[in-house]
Design a protein around this motif. Structure first.
Motif, PDB file in Angstrom:
ATOM      1  N   SER A  46      87.877 -29.084  47.554  1.00  0.00           N
ATOM      2  CA  SER A  46      87.589 -30.481  47.847  1.00  0.00           C
ATOM      3  C   SER A  46      87.588 -31.300  46.554  1.00  0.00           C
ATOM      4  O   SER A  46      87.105 -30.839  45.515  1.00  0.00           O
ATOM      5  CB  SER A  46      86.219 -30.588  48.521  1.00  0.00           C
ATOM      6  N   PRO A  47      88.130 -32.520  46.589  1.00  0.00           N
ATOM      7  CA  PRO A  47      88.205 -33.336  45.373  1.00  0.00           C
ATOM      8  C   PRO A  47      86.849 -33.627  44.732  1.00  0.00           C
ATOM      9  O   PRO A  47      86.777 -33.899  43.530  1.00  0.00           O
ATOM     10  CB  PRO A  47      88.846 -34.643  45.870  1.00  0.00           C
ATOM     11  N   ASP A  48      85.777 -33.564  45.523  1.00  0.00           N
ATOM     12  CA  ASP A  48      84.457 -33.856  44.948  1.00  0.00           C
ATOM     13  C   ASP A  48      83.743 -32.607  44.440  1.00  0.00           C
ATOM     14  O   ASP A  48      82.578 -32.667  44.032  1.00  0.00           O
ATOM     15  CB  ASP A  48      83.572 -34.580  45.965  1.00  0.00           C
ATOM     16  N   THR A  49      84.442 -31.453  44.438  1.00  0.00           N
ATOM     17  CA  THR A  49      83.848 -30.243  43.872  1.00  0.00           C
ATOM     18  C   THR A  49      83.752 -30.401  42.359  1.00  0.00           C
ATOM     19  O   THR A  49      84.755 -30.699  41.702  1.00  0.00           O
ATOM     20  CB  THR A  49      84.701 -29.000  44.196  1.00  0.00           C
ATOM     21  N   PRO A  50      82.570 -30.239  41.776  1.00  0.00           N
ATOM     22  CA  PRO A  50      82.436 -30.441  40.328  1.00  0.00           C
ATOM     23  C   PRO A  50      83.254 -29.429  39.535  1.00  0.00           C
ATOM     24  O   PRO A  50      83.557 -28.331  40.017  1.00  0.00           O
ATOM     25  CB  PRO A  50      80.931 -30.257  40.080  1.00  0.00           C
ATOM     26  N   ALA A  51      83.633 -29.814  38.324  1.00  0.00           N
ATOM     27  CA  ALA A  51      84.422 -28.941  37.457  1.00  0.00           C
ATOM     28  C   ALA A  51      84.039 -29.205  36.012  1.00  0.00           C
ATOM     29  O   ALA A  51      83.604 -30.308  35.654  1.00  0.00           O
ATOM     30  CB  ALA A  51      85.919 -29.180  37.663  1.00  0.00           C
TER      31      ALA A  51
ATOM     32  N   GLY B 132      93.938 -27.118  36.687  1.00  0.00           N
ATOM     33  CA  GLY B 132      93.606 -25.782  37.164  1.00  0.00           C
ATOM     34  C   GLY B 132      92.505 -25.828  38.205  1.00  0.00           C
ATOM     35  O   GLY B 132      92.063 -26.890  38.640  1.00  0.00           O
ATOM     36  N   VAL B 133      92.041 -24.648  38.592  1.00  0.00           N
ATOM     37  CA  VAL B 133      91.016 -24.503  39.623  1.00  0.00           C
ATOM     38  C   VAL B 133      89.783 -23.848  39.013  1.00  0.00           C
ATOM     39  O   VAL B 133      89.878 -23.022  38.104  1.00  0.00           O
ATOM     40  CB  VAL B 133      91.557 -23.665  40.804  1.00  0.00           C
ATOM     41  N   GLN B 134      88.621 -24.213  39.504  1.00  0.00           N
ATOM     42  CA  GLN B 134      87.375 -23.662  39.001  1.00  0.00           C
ATOM     43  C   GLN B 134      87.382 -22.131  39.138  1.00  0.00           C
ATOM     44  O   GLN B 134      87.758 -21.589  40.159  1.00  0.00           O
ATOM     45  CB  GLN B 134      86.193 -24.252  39.773  1.00  0.00           C
ATOM     46  N   ALA B 135      86.923 -21.450  38.080  1.00  0.00           N
ATOM     47  CA  ALA B 135      87.065 -19.990  37.981  1.00  0.00           C
ATOM     48  C   ALA B 135      86.499 -19.252  39.189  1.00  0.00           C
ATOM     49  O   ALA B 135      87.140 -18.355  39.737  1.00  0.00           O
ATOM     50  CB  ALA B 135      86.398 -19.503  36.695  1.00  0.00           C
ATOM     51  N   ALA B 136      85.290 -19.593  39.606  1.00  0.00           N
ATOM     52  CA  ALA B 136      84.661 -18.872  40.723  1.00  0.00           C
ATOM     53  C   ALA B 136      85.422 -19.070  42.031  1.00  0.00           C
ATOM     54  O   ALA B 136      85.317 -18.245  42.945  1.00  0.00           O
ATOM     55  CB  ALA B 136      83.210 -19.315  40.890  1.00  0.00           C
ATOM     56  N   LEU B 137      86.203 -20.143  42.122  1.00  0.00           N
ATOM     57  CA  LEU B 137      86.989 -20.412  43.326  1.00  0.00           C
ATOM     58  C   LEU B 137      88.390 -19.832  43.218  1.00  0.00           C
ATOM     59  O   LEU B 137      89.035 -19.563  44.227  1.00  0.00           O
ATOM     60  CB  LEU B 137      87.084 -21.923  43.567  1.00  0.00           C
ATOM     61  N   ALA B 138      88.857 -19.643  41.981  1.00  0.00           N
ATOM     62  CA  ALA B 138      90.231 -19.176  41.763  1.00  0.00           C
ATOM     63  C   ALA B 138      90.360 -17.668  41.901  1.00  0.00           C
ATOM     64  O   ALA B 138      91.403 -17.174  42.325  1.00  0.00           O
ATOM     65  CB  ALA B 138      90.715 -19.613  40.379  1.00  0.00           C
ATOM     66  N   PHE B 139      89.322 -16.916  41.527  1.00  0.00           N
ATOM     67  CA  PHE B 139      89.387 -15.467  41.642  1.00  0.00           C
ATOM     68  C   PHE B 139      89.155 -15.058  43.096  1.00  0.00           C
ATOM     69  O   PHE B 139      88.292 -15.602  43.781  1.00  0.00           O
ATOM     70  CB  PHE B 139      88.356 -14.805  40.737  1.00  0.00           C
ATOM     71  N   ALA B 140      89.949 -14.074  43.557  1.00  0.00           N
ATOM     72  CA  ALA B 140      89.913 -13.741  44.987  1.00  0.00           C
ATOM     73  C   ALA B 140      89.856 -12.242  45.250  1.00  0.00           C
ATOM     74  O   ALA B 140      90.264 -11.791  46.311  1.00  0.00           O
ATOM     75  CB  ALA B 140      91.137 -14.350  45.679  1.00  0.00           C
ATOM     76  N   GLY B 141      89.346 -11.457  44.332  1.00  0.00           N
ATOM     77  CA  GLY B 141      89.249 -10.018  44.519  1.00  0.00           C
ATOM     78  C   GLY B 141      88.024  -9.626  45.328  1.00  0.00           C
ATOM     79  O   GLY B 141      87.331 -10.466  45.914  1.00  0.00           O
TER      80      GLY B 141
ATOM     81  N   ASP C 114      77.362 -25.013  48.474  1.00  0.00           N
ATOM     82  CA  ASP C 114      77.244 -26.467  48.361  1.00  0.00           C
ATOM     83  C   ASP C 114      77.062 -26.850  46.893  1.00  0.00           C
ATOM     84  O   ASP C 114      77.052 -25.978  46.011  1.00  0.00           O
ATOM     85  CB  ASP C 114      76.082 -26.982  49.221  1.00  0.00           C
ATOM     86  N   LYS C 115      76.938 -28.137  46.608  1.00  0.00           N
ATOM     87  CA  LYS C 115      76.863 -28.593  45.216  1.00  0.00           C
ATOM     88  C   LYS C 115      75.639 -28.035  44.497  1.00  0.00           C
ATOM     89  O   LYS C 115      75.701 -27.716  43.308  1.00  0.00           O
ATOM     90  CB  LYS C 115      76.859 -30.124  45.161  1.00  0.00           C
ATOM     91  N   GLN C 116      74.537 -27.902  45.225  1.00  0.00           N
ATOM     92  CA  GLN C 116      73.330 -27.358  44.613  1.00  0.00           C
ATOM     93  C   GLN C 116      73.526 -25.879  44.261  1.00  0.00           C
ATOM     94  O   GLN C 116      73.101 -25.423  43.197  1.00  0.00           O
ATOM     95  CB  GLN C 116      72.125 -27.532  45.540  1.00  0.00           C
ATOM     96  N   GLY C 117      74.183 -25.154  45.163  1.00  0.00           N
ATOM     97  CA  GLY C 117      74.458 -23.751  44.898  1.00  0.00           C
ATOM     98  C   GLY C 117      75.401 -23.572  43.722  1.00  0.00           C
ATOM     99  O   GLY C 117      75.220 -22.692  42.879  1.00  0.00           O
ATOM    100  N   LEU C 118      76.439 -24.406  43.656  1.00  0.00           N
ATOM    101  CA  LEU C 118      77.382 -24.336  42.537  1.00  0.00           C
ATOM    102  C   LEU C 118      76.684 -24.669  41.220  1.00  0.00           C
ATOM    103  O   LEU C 118      76.960 -24.053  40.186  1.00  0.00           O
ATOM    104  CB  LEU C 118      78.547 -25.292  42.779  1.00  0.00           C
ATOM    105  N   ALA C 119      75.770 -25.631  41.254  1.00  0.00           N
ATOM    106  CA  ALA C 119      75.037 -26.001  40.041  1.00  0.00           C
ATOM    107  C   ALA C 119      74.162 -24.845  39.566  1.00  0.00           C
ATOM    108  O   ALA C 119      74.080 -24.567  38.357  1.00  0.00           O
ATOM    109  CB  ALA C 119      74.190 -27.242  40.297  1.00  0.00           C
ATOM    110  N   PHE C 120      73.515 -24.162  40.506  1.00  0.00           N
ATOM    111  CA  PHE C 120      72.693 -23.010  40.133  1.00  0.00           C
ATOM    112  C   PHE C 120      73.573 -21.901  39.559  1.00  0.00           C
ATOM    113  O   PHE C 120      73.223 -21.279  38.552  1.00  0.00           O
ATOM    114  CB  PHE C 120      71.908 -22.491  41.341  1.00  0.00           C
ATOM    115  N   ALA C 121      74.710 -21.652  40.202  1.00  0.00           N
ATOM    116  CA  ALA C 121      75.634 -20.634  39.703  1.00  0.00           C
ATOM    117  C   ALA C 121      76.105 -20.970  38.299  1.00  0.00           C
ATOM    118  O   ALA C 121      76.221 -20.088  37.437  1.00  0.00           O
ATOM    119  CB  ALA C 121      76.828 -20.510  40.642  1.00  0.00           C
ATOM    120  N   GLN C 122      76.375 -22.248  38.050  1.00  0.00           N
ATOM    121  CA  GLN C 122      76.843 -22.672  36.736  1.00  0.00           C
ATOM    122  C   GLN C 122      75.840 -22.316  35.644  1.00  0.00           C
ATOM    123  O   GLN C 122      76.210 -21.981  34.512  1.00  0.00           O
ATOM    124  CB  GLN C 122      77.089 -24.184  36.748  1.00  0.00           C
ATOM    125  N   ASP C 123      74.562 -22.347  35.989  1.00  0.00           N
ATOM    126  CA  ASP C 123      73.510 -22.045  35.013  1.00  0.00           C
ATOM    127  C   ASP C 123      73.200 -20.556  34.909  1.00  0.00           C
ATOM    128  O   ASP C 123      72.649 -20.117  33.901  1.00  0.00           O
ATOM    129  CB  ASP C 123      72.221 -22.781  35.383  1.00  0.00           C
TER     130      ASP C 123
END
Length: 254
Positions: free
Chosen positions: A17-22, A75-84, A96-105
């Motif tokens: 989605s275009p609003d997915t942070p990167a 490019g695409v965000q790393a956690a979304l680009a890997f598919a193994g 969601d955005k909150q989950g992605l923010a926590f993952a980023q940290d």
């Protein structure tokens, strides 16, 4: 707390989605240096280095030649680009955005090409496994190339953490790129077994998926203290307290 993951060979560069942070990746100059070395490899050399088919060698030679080291916003965000297998368990595209923010940290992905990635760092398609013996000016392998740089970045990322502990959910090949002397940080390694008692065994596919599932559990539960990972119970896994040690945690399921 930081959870370390390995990357995946399979990639999914479907735009989210275009609003997915990167975010922009780090180790920019190091990756630029590696890209020059990789770009000069022939298809035959890539086949020998990575043990891949002629078609994959051609594909990856094209990727290295197309790589733009200055294109940090493509490019695409790393956690979304890997598919193994690991990333099936993580299922980052449903966060969601909150989950992605926590993952980023709290999550980092080791990479032979990019060094150390945050989940939202943009990457371009590549394949360069950490264990290959690609000769550079820094040495005979990618372990030589990265030296203590990855460990120092992990340590810096943990500087403000209330629980400065590394949870190693990466493979041995990738975790070998972390200089433990430079890291100087406690390390916990969860292991996932099928069966219990003397009959238990590690099944690669299930173990890889469980690493991603535990990472998702940590994100969903907003776990910052690694001790809380002992509660992990998804897909039937339970901590075997008797078999575990302070640094090696054994999770089993029937």
């Amino acid at each position: 707390m930081l959870i370390l993951l390995s990357p995946a060979k399979r990639l999914d560069f479907t735009e989210p989605s275009p609003d997915t942070p990167a975010t922009q990746r780090r180790f920019v100059e190091d990756t630029a240096t590696l890209s020059k070395t990789a770009r000069n490899q022939t298809q035959a050399q890539l086949r020998a280095l990575m043990g891949i088919s002629a078609d994959l060698a051609k594909l990856n030679q094209e990727r290295f030649k197309a790589f733009d080291p200055e294109a940090l916003d493509t490019g695409v965000q790393a956690a979304l680009a890997f598919a193994g297998d690991v990333y099936q368990g993580l299922d980052a595209r449903t966060l969601d955005k909150q989950g992605l923010a926590f993952a980023q940290d709290h999550v980092r992905i080791l990479s032979g090409f990019y060094g150390l990635l945050r989940p939202l760092d943009r990457i371009q398609p590549y394949r360069l496994e950490m264990g290959i013996r690609l000769k550079t000016r820094r040495g005979e392998s990618l372990y030589d190339f990265w030296g203590d740089r990855i460990a120092k970045m992990i340590k810096a990322d943990l500087a403000d953490s209330a629980h400065p502990v590394v949870v190693n959910l990466a493979s041995q090949e990738y975790f070998g790129a972390v200089d433990k002397k430079a890291l100087k940080t406690p390390i916990i390694t969860p292991n996932f077994y099928e069966g219990v008692g003397e009959k238990r065994k590690i099944v690669s596919f299930f173990a890889k998926k469980a690493r991603g599932t535990m990472t998702r559990f940590a994100i969903d539960e907003r776990i910052d203290n690694p001790e809380d990972l002992k509660r992990f119970d998804r897909d039937g896994y339970r901590l075997d307290k008797t078999a575990s040690t302070d640094t090696d945690w054994i999770f089993t399921r029937e």
